[in-house]
Motif scaffolding. Sequence first.
Motif, PDB file in Angstrom:
ATOM      1  N   LEU A 193      -1.589   2.907  -4.122  1.00 16.42           N
ATOM      2  CA  LEU A 193      -2.498   1.797  -3.829  1.00 16.42           C
ATOM      3  C   LEU A 193      -3.010   1.865  -2.393  1.00 16.42           C
ATOM      4  O   LEU A 193      -2.247   2.143  -1.470  1.00 16.42           O
ATOM      5  CB  LEU A 193      -1.722   0.494  -4.078  1.00 16.42           C
ATOM      6  CG  LEU A 193      -2.431  -0.853  -3.885  1.00 16.42           C
ATOM      7  CD1 LEU A 193      -1.885  -1.875  -4.885  1.00 16.42           C
ATOM      8  CD2 LEU A 193      -2.264  -1.391  -2.483  1.00 16.42           C
ATOM      9  N   HIS A 194      -4.296   1.611  -2.225  1.00 23.76           N
ATOM     10  CA  HIS A 194      -4.849   1.503  -0.868  1.00 23.76           C
ATOM     11  C   HIS A 194      -6.146   0.713  -0.884  1.00 23.76           C
ATOM     12  O   HIS A 194      -6.739   0.474  -1.940  1.00 23.76           O
ATOM     13  CB  HIS A 194      -5.035   2.879  -0.226  1.00 23.76           C
ATOM     14  CG  HIS A 194      -5.952   3.803  -0.976  1.00 23.76           C
ATOM     15  ND1 HIS A 194      -7.306   3.658  -1.008  1.00 23.76           N
ATOM     16  CD2 HIS A 194      -5.681   4.904  -1.728  1.00 23.76           C
ATOM     17  CE1 HIS A 194      -7.847   4.620  -1.729  1.00 23.76           C
ATOM     18  NE2 HIS A 194      -6.868   5.383  -2.200  1.00 23.76           N
ATOM     19  N   TYR A 195      -6.594   0.322   0.297  1.00 22.51           N
ATOM     20  CA  TYR A 195      -7.850  -0.419   0.413  1.00 22.51           C
ATOM     21  C   TYR A 195      -9.036   0.517   0.271  1.00 22.51           C
ATOM     22  O   TYR A 195      -8.965   1.669   0.691  1.00 22.51           O
ATOM     23  CB  TYR A 195      -7.906  -1.135   1.772  1.00 22.51           C
ATOM     24  CG  TYR A 195      -7.068  -2.382   1.766  1.00 22.51           C
ATOM     25  CD1 TYR A 195      -7.627  -3.589   1.354  1.00 22.51           C
ATOM     26  CD2 TYR A 195      -5.731  -2.345   2.111  1.00 22.51           C
ATOM     27  CE1 TYR A 195      -6.859  -4.729   1.294  1.00 22.51           C
ATOM     28  CE2 TYR A 195      -4.950  -3.488   2.052  1.00 22.51           C
ATOM     29  CZ  TYR A 195      -5.523  -4.685   1.642  1.00 22.51           C
ATOM     30  OH  TYR A 195      -4.766  -5.810   1.576  1.00 22.51           O
ATOM     31  N   THR A 223       0.824  -1.202   0.000  1.00 20.34           N
ATOM     32  CA  THR A 223       0.000   0.000   0.000  1.00 20.34           C
ATOM     33  C   THR A 223       0.865   1.262   0.000  1.00 20.34           C
ATOM     34  O   THR A 223       1.989   1.262   0.487  1.00 20.34           O
ATOM     35  CB  THR A 223      -0.943   0.040   1.216  1.00 20.34           C
ATOM     36  OG1 THR A 223      -0.171  -0.017   2.410  1.00 20.34           O
ATOM     37  CG2 THR A 223      -1.931  -1.106   1.186  1.00 20.34           C
ATOM     38  N   ARG A 251      -5.915   0.903  -7.129  1.00 17.77           N
ATOM     39  CA  ARG A 251      -4.550   1.212  -7.553  1.00 17.77           C
ATOM     40  C   ARG A 251      -4.600   2.215  -8.700  1.00 17.77           C
ATOM     41  O   ARG A 251      -5.211   1.965  -9.733  1.00 17.77           O
ATOM     42  CB  ARG A 251      -3.852  -0.076  -8.015  1.00 17.77           C
ATOM     43  CG  ARG A 251      -2.492   0.163  -8.648  1.00 17.77           C
ATOM     44  CD  ARG A 251      -1.807  -1.154  -8.955  1.00 17.77           C
ATOM     45  NE  ARG A 251      -0.763  -0.934  -9.938  1.00 17.77           N
ATOM     46  CZ  ARG A 251       0.483  -1.412  -9.858  1.00 17.77           C
ATOM     47  NH1 ARG A 251       0.822  -2.183  -8.856  1.00 17.77           N
ATOM     48  NH2 ARG A 251       1.355  -1.155 -10.791  1.00 17.77           N
ATOM     49  N   SER A 291     -12.386  -8.122  -0.037  1.00 20.55           N
ATOM     50  CA  SER A 291     -12.001  -6.705  -0.009  1.00 20.55           C
ATOM     51  C   SER A 291     -11.781  -6.165  -1.426  1.00 20.55           C
ATOM     52  O   SER A 291     -11.648  -6.938  -2.380  1.00 20.55           O
ATOM     53  CB  SER A 291     -10.711  -6.539   0.805  1.00 20.55           C
ATOM     54  OG  SER A 291      -9.650  -7.189   0.155  1.00 20.55           O
ATOM     55  N   HIS A 292     -11.779  -4.859  -1.535  1.00 18.76           N
ATOM     56  CA  HIS A 292     -11.431  -4.217  -2.799  1.00 18.76           C
ATOM     57  C   HIS A 292     -10.224  -3.309  -2.554  1.00 18.76           C
ATOM     58  O   HIS A 292     -10.174  -2.592  -1.558  1.00 18.76           O
ATOM     59  CB  HIS A 292     -12.558  -3.325  -3.334  1.00 18.76           C
ATOM     60  CG  HIS A 292     -13.893  -3.990  -3.485  1.00 18.76           C
ATOM     61  ND1 HIS A 292     -14.072  -5.351  -3.563  1.00 18.76           N
ATOM     62  CD2 HIS A 292     -15.138  -3.452  -3.579  1.00 18.76           C
ATOM     63  CE1 HIS A 292     -15.355  -5.618  -3.707  1.00 18.76           C
ATOM     64  NE2 HIS A 292     -16.028  -4.488  -3.704  1.00 18.76           N
ATOM     65  N   VAL A 293      -9.304  -3.348  -3.488  1.00 18.00           N
ATOM     66  CA  VAL A 293      -8.096  -2.524  -3.405  1.00 18.00           C
ATOM     67  C   VAL A 293      -8.067  -1.600  -4.616  1.00 18.00           C
ATOM     68  O   VAL A 293      -8.349  -2.046  -5.734  1.00 18.00           O
ATOM     69  CB  VAL A 293      -6.837  -3.430  -3.440  1.00 18.00           C
ATOM     70  CG1 VAL A 293      -5.572  -2.591  -3.371  1.00 18.00           C
ATOM     71  CG2 VAL A 293      -6.863  -4.446  -2.315  1.00 18.00           C
ATOM     72  N   ARG A 352     -10.842   0.312   5.819  1.00 19.34           N
ATOM     73  CA  ARG A 352     -10.011   1.155   4.962  1.00 19.34           C
ATOM     74  C   ARG A 352      -8.806   1.687   5.729  1.00 19.34           C
ATOM     75  O   ARG A 352      -8.904   1.974   6.922  1.00 19.34           O
ATOM     76  CB  ARG A 352     -10.827   2.353   4.479  1.00 19.34           C
ATOM     77  CG  ARG A 352     -11.831   1.986   3.426  1.00 19.34           C
ATOM     78  CD  ARG A 352     -12.703   3.184   3.161  1.00 19.34           C
ATOM     79  NE  ARG A 352     -13.632   2.880   2.085  1.00 19.34           N
ATOM     80  CZ  ARG A 352     -14.676   3.646   1.785  1.00 19.34           C
ATOM     81  NH1 ARG A 352     -14.915   4.747   2.461  1.00 19.34           N
ATOM     82  NH2 ARG A 352     -15.474   3.303   0.798  1.00 19.34           N
ATOM     83  N   ASP A 353      -7.708   1.847   4.995  1.00 23.03           N
ATOM     84  CA  ASP A 353      -6.498   2.402   5.602  1.00 23.03           C
ATOM     85  C   ASP A 353      -6.473   3.927   5.416  1.00 23.03           C
ATOM     86  O   ASP A 353      -5.498   4.502   4.946  1.00 23.03           O
ATOM     87  CB  ASP A 353      -5.252   1.751   4.995  1.00 23.03           C
ATOM     88  CG  ASP A 353      -5.374   1.522   3.483  1.00 23.03           C
ATOM     89  OD1 ASP A 353      -6.358   2.000   2.863  1.00 23.03           O
ATOM     90  OD2 ASP A 353      -4.478   0.881   2.915  1.00 23.03           O
ATOM     91  N   SER A 357     -15.987   3.993  -4.738  1.00 29.83           N
ATOM     92  CA  SER A 357     -15.854   2.595  -4.313  1.00 29.83           C
ATOM     93  C   SER A 357     -17.215   2.003  -3.961  1.00 29.83           C
ATOM     94  O   SER A 357     -17.443   0.807  -4.144  1.00 29.83           O
ATOM     95  CB  SER A 357     -14.843   2.445  -3.177  1.00 29.83           C
ATOM     96  OG  SER A 357     -15.172   3.285  -2.111  1.00 29.83           O
TER      97      SER A 357
END
Length: 379
Positions: free
Chosen positions: A163-165, A142, A231, A227-229, A172-173, A193
């Motif tokens: 990139l992140h969640y 990430t 990018r 989960s979804h990431v 979420r980050d 999202s």
Amino acid sequence: MASEQSTVDCAEAADMTSFEDLEWDEPVQSVQELAENDGVRIVPPMYIRPLPDRPQLERREEAIAMKQKIPVIDFSGLQDERRKGFVMREIAMACEDWGFFQLTNHSIAPALLERVKRVAAQFFELPLEEKQVYANTPGSLTGYGSRMGIAKNSVLDWGDYFLHYVWPPEDRDVDEVWPDNPPAYRDTIDEYSREIHNLYRNLMAVLSINLGLKSAYLERAFGKGASHVLRINYYPPCPQPHLTLGLGSHSDAGGMTFLLQDEVLGLQVKKNDKWTLVKPISNAILVNIADQLQIISNGKYKSVEHRAIVNKKKARMTVAVFCNPADDTIISPAPALLDARHPPLYRPMTFGEFLASFFKKGLDGKGYVESFKTRNHHF
Ligand code: OGA
Ligand code: NI
């Protein structure tokens, strides 16, 4: 080699992130900095691909792109009883044949797509130091980065990423990775999202039914912690695009990927052993089947190799959302698809286990999903 100013050495990187012990063996160079600010005229050696992997940028390929067009599917047809059956079949054929399709009338507002592209572009317009606040570390994917994994002497991609969640919302980050600049970033990506998640659920139901499974099958198979990431890929202009790739050939490891593209050509999909350039359609979202859906469908749906080429004139940006199963969920071919004539092609494995080998190997064609085939696995 990397220039002095734009090189992040290990000490600086460790200082910026400070919670990681792993170190980069080689300095990490922002390709955007190299291309746009340092203005390099030749591609440095570590970005040069071996001959067979280099793109052939002559016209012949354009011609192939014209002839082989990835399917374009009007998603609104599913709301119309007269068109629904036809659209379902179109989606099934795209999953079996191409593993890729462009979705139009998918119900995500064009204005939102524009806002997503705008905040993504604004993030990459920030000064290098501001982006590096989010620098990824060798142990984490990430954040803002220019290389994945610490493998030495690997050929690098001509591109940077962020990139992140994004899903589920409670995991979420945000505090660690979501930038507060540009100011509209968080709200815009939150909204996007949610829309992608709805689209994902709808498509997972369509694919389940097309496979002859219960409509909730695929979503359930991905487990509770699915989960979804997100990018963002940023591919700067390149002085010698025939020598390198923006993103090396790979198939996506997760379940399903949604890609938002700008108008610059760059994505190539492998079809009949030829690289086919995808023509972006404005406001369309590109969808592709990833490895875990290939496994669950027992090979019926294809997770197809793709890569990104770069060009001399224009930067290109894409926003991918990877929809992945939960790490601890065992993924295996759906029992309803198996019988004496259709034995399982893949052994059951958690997605976490799959990913671990994926990253050990690095992005390299379609090796992973194939190597897990029951007939020839090496365990
Ligand atoms: C990816 C990907 C293609 C592109 O991010 O996995 O395949 O054109 N991107 O950016
Ligand atoms: Ni991909």
